[in-house]
Enzyme design. Structure first.
Site, PDB file in Angstrom:
ATOM      1  N   LYS A  78      99.057 -51.195 -26.038  1.00  0.00           N
ATOM      2  CA  LYS A  78      97.677 -50.798 -26.515  1.00  0.00           C
ATOM      3  C   LYS A  78      97.500 -51.104 -27.851  1.00  0.00           C
ATOM      4  CE  LYS A  78      95.156 -46.206 -26.733  1.00  0.00           C
ATOM      5  NZ  LYS A  78      95.679 -44.805 -26.404  1.00  0.00           N
ATOM      6  N   SER A 153      92.265 -42.680 -22.956  1.00  0.00           N
ATOM      7  CA  SER A 153      92.079 -43.771 -23.755  1.00  0.00           C
ATOM      8  C   SER A 153      92.904 -45.098 -23.506  1.00  0.00           C
ATOM      9  CB  SER A 153      91.960 -43.555 -25.287  1.00  0.00           C
ATOM     10  OG  SER A 153      93.224 -43.190 -25.829  1.00  0.00           O
ATOM     11  N   SER A 177      95.819 -39.396 -22.737  1.00  0.00           N
ATOM     12  CA  SER A 177      95.431 -40.713 -22.663  1.00  0.00           C
ATOM     13  C   SER A 177      96.419 -41.616 -22.070  1.00  0.00           C
ATOM     14  CB  SER A 177      95.141 -41.232 -23.840  1.00  0.00           C
ATOM     15  OG  SER A 177      93.905 -41.074 -24.404  1.00  0.00           O
TER      16      SER A 177
HETATM   17  N1  GLN Z   1      90.125 -38.076 -23.836  1.00  0.00           N
HETATM   18  C1  GLN Z   1      90.725 -37.365 -25.034  1.00  0.00           C
HETATM   19  C2  GLN Z   1      90.102 -37.560 -25.968  1.00  0.00           C
HETATM   20  O1  GLN Z   1      89.020 -38.210 -26.186  1.00  0.00           O
HETATM   21  C3  GLN Z   1      92.304 -37.456 -24.961  1.00  0.00           C
HETATM   22  C4  GLN Z   1      92.339 -39.007 -25.771  1.00  0.00           C
HETATM   23  C5  GLN Z   1      93.729 -39.514 -25.991  1.00  0.00           C
HETATM   24  O2  GLN Z   1      94.642 -38.613 -25.630  1.00  0.00           O
HETATM   25  N2  GLN Z   1      93.748 -40.156 -26.918  1.00  0.00           N
HETATM   26  O3  GLN Z   1      90.355 -37.204 -27.119  1.00  0.00           O
END
Ligand code: GLN
Length: 484
Positions: A78, A153, A177
């Site tokens: 990532k 994400s 995420s």
């Molecule tokens: N969807 C969640 C957020 O937007 C989790 C994102 C994540 O785990 N980085 O914060």
């Protein structure tokens, strides 16, 4: 079998047995990236030259008999992981020209074993999102249905594994995420216990929640990757100094007598019928394998999303203060310092990031701090206590990962609240700081992957891996491939 579809352990066997070289494998992956990337969009940066060079030296290492399970395996990261000399954007325009001077501790560990870096993967900007639509570098599409989101994400990390563009990847999980994209793309994804893996060199979103973990094609690979990256790191004061178990050795023994909790708050009316069906079938499978089910309750579940969005945005507003156009990243032209800050940040950050900085700044502002931030911290403790008391009666918990399979691109992007609610089953685990894994558990009527979540006790990764492995051995969901 296509080289690009192999697991780590299969490819390791082929490298060790000299049926294949890392150079051949890396070349096959780079070709695959080139051919499917126009449809998927998993990568922000492909590091082809460096990958081929790393593959050659991995081959020499294997020839000397010094290979380990990850030597010569083509992986991708990532774009939140710092990689020395390789541009790292975190999905943001503000870091479009950022070349880190050092690497993330987790990547260093993989690289030291001789893993090959294929490139940096697309993600929601600063890991804020559940659909990969907030990246400044374009959307990533779900390999199972390219009109749908891959999740977020770590959307690029999941899509790349599902599309045959990397053998395995690393992602980060702050509120789901790793697990949610793994579920939507039919991969295995594990969020370790907070403190299990070093966060050093991982761009911070919400520091008390962020954790690094693998996305892979099966549970055995997940164990290998976790073992490689886990462990104490003096450079991360929140990493925990407890020995790293041999996670691969945990993949035996089955689930006979294992007590699995079913939290009633996670099996709600709004659950998609296909997801419900997959959960029921999974429960039957586990029962057949000898596990016992216990009905449990996590009574503060309803407050988790609100609590998360106060804590995560508060921490984000403070973490993202460093992007001021002075030390690194995008700098706007302006006549004075204040304008330069304002313009750099206005131009560099996207809509979702700005929304969260504003929300977080508000929650931390004097006069509101006690009402919002402090209160959220108190509710976080209640949520943590829910898990502690439920875990006195069960070894693991089984829940859905997401309320629905992957949704359509564009479906939720203009409705942040709907987007936030899609993380309802993953967020409480981050607030509690414990570990959880998503693994393939079926398909919807439309052919979209559905994941199930196994939640473990703090530092209980071995147990969820063991249970996940037993489930995987009894099912064939993980063997299906998206056709591209
Ligand atoms: N969807 C969640 C957020 O937007 C989790 C994102 C994540 O785990 N980085 O914060």
């Amino acid at each position: 079998m296509n080289i690009f579809d192999m697991t780590i352990h299969e490819l390791h066997g082929a490298l060790k047995g000299k049926q294949l070289s890392s150079l051949e494998a890396t070349t096959a992956l780079l070709k695959r990236i080139e051919s499917v990337e126009p449809q998927i969009g998993s990568f922000i940066t492909v590091t082809a030259e460096q990958a081929l060079a790393a593959a050659r030296s991995a081959d020499q290492r294997i020839a000397r008999g010094e290979g380990t399970p990850l030597t010569g395996i083509p992986l991708a990261l990532k774009d939140i992981f710092l990689t020395e000399g390789v541009r790292t954007t975190c999905g943001s325009r503000i870091l479009s020209n950022f070349i880190p001077p050092y690497s993330a501790a987790s990547w260093e560990k993989l690289r030291d074993q001789g893993a090959v870096l294929l490139g940096k993967l697309n993600q929601d900007e600063f890991a804020m999102g559940s659909s990969n639509e907030s990246s400044a570098y374009g959307i990533t599409r779900n390999p199972w249905d390219t009109s749908r989101i891959p999740g977020g994400s770590s959307g690029g990390s999941a899509a790349a594994v599902a599309a045959g563009q990397a053998i395995a990847t690393l992602g980060t999980d702050t509120g789901g995420s790793i697990r949610q994209p793994a579920s939507h793309c039919g991969c295995v994804g594990l969020k370790p216990t907070y403190g299990r893996v070093s966060r050093y060199g991982v761009i911070a979103y919400a520091s008390s929640l962020d954790q690094v973990g693998p996305l892979t094609r099966d549970v055995a690979d997940c164990a290998l990757m976790l073992e490689a990256v886990a462990g104490y790191d003096p450079k991360d004061s929140t990493s925990v100094d407890t020995p790293v178990p041999d996670y691969s050795a945990a993949l035996t023994g089955g689930v006979k007598g294992l007590r699995i909790g079913l939290p009633k708050e996670y099996f709600i009316d709004g659950l998609d019928p296909d997801v419900q069906k997959a959960m029921t079938a999974a429960i039957d499978t586990f029962r057949r394998l000898g596990a016992e089910f216990v009905d449990i309750s996590l009574p503060h579940t309803d407050y988790a999303v609100a609590t998360y969005y106060l804590i995560a945005t508060a921490e984000a507003s403070s973490n993202l203060a460093r992007y001021d156009g002075v030390r690194f990243g995008h700098r706007a032209q302006a006549d004075n310092l204040l304008d330069m800050y304002t313009k750099s940040r206005s131009e560099g950050f996207g809509t979702e990031v700005k929304r969260r900085i504003m929300l977080g700044t508000y929650a931390l502002s004097s006069g509101y701090y006690d009402a919002y931030y402090v209160k959220a911290q108190k509710v976080r403790t209640l949520i943590m206590n829910d898990f502690i008391s439920a875990f006195t009666g069960v070894d693991v918990m089984l829940t859905p990962v997401a309320p629905t399979p992957a949704f359509k691109i564009g479906e939720k992007i203009n409705d942040p609240l709907q987007m936030y609610l899609s993380d309802i089953f993953t967020i409480p685990v981050n607030l509690a700081g414990t570990c959880a894994m998503s693994l393939p558990a079926g398909f919807s009527a439309e052919g979209l992957p559905i994941g199930l979540q196994l939640i473990g006790k703090p530092f209980g990764e071995e147990t969820i891996l063991r249970a996940g492995y037993a489930f995987e051995q009894a099912t064939e969901w993980h063997t299906r491939k998206a056709t591209l």
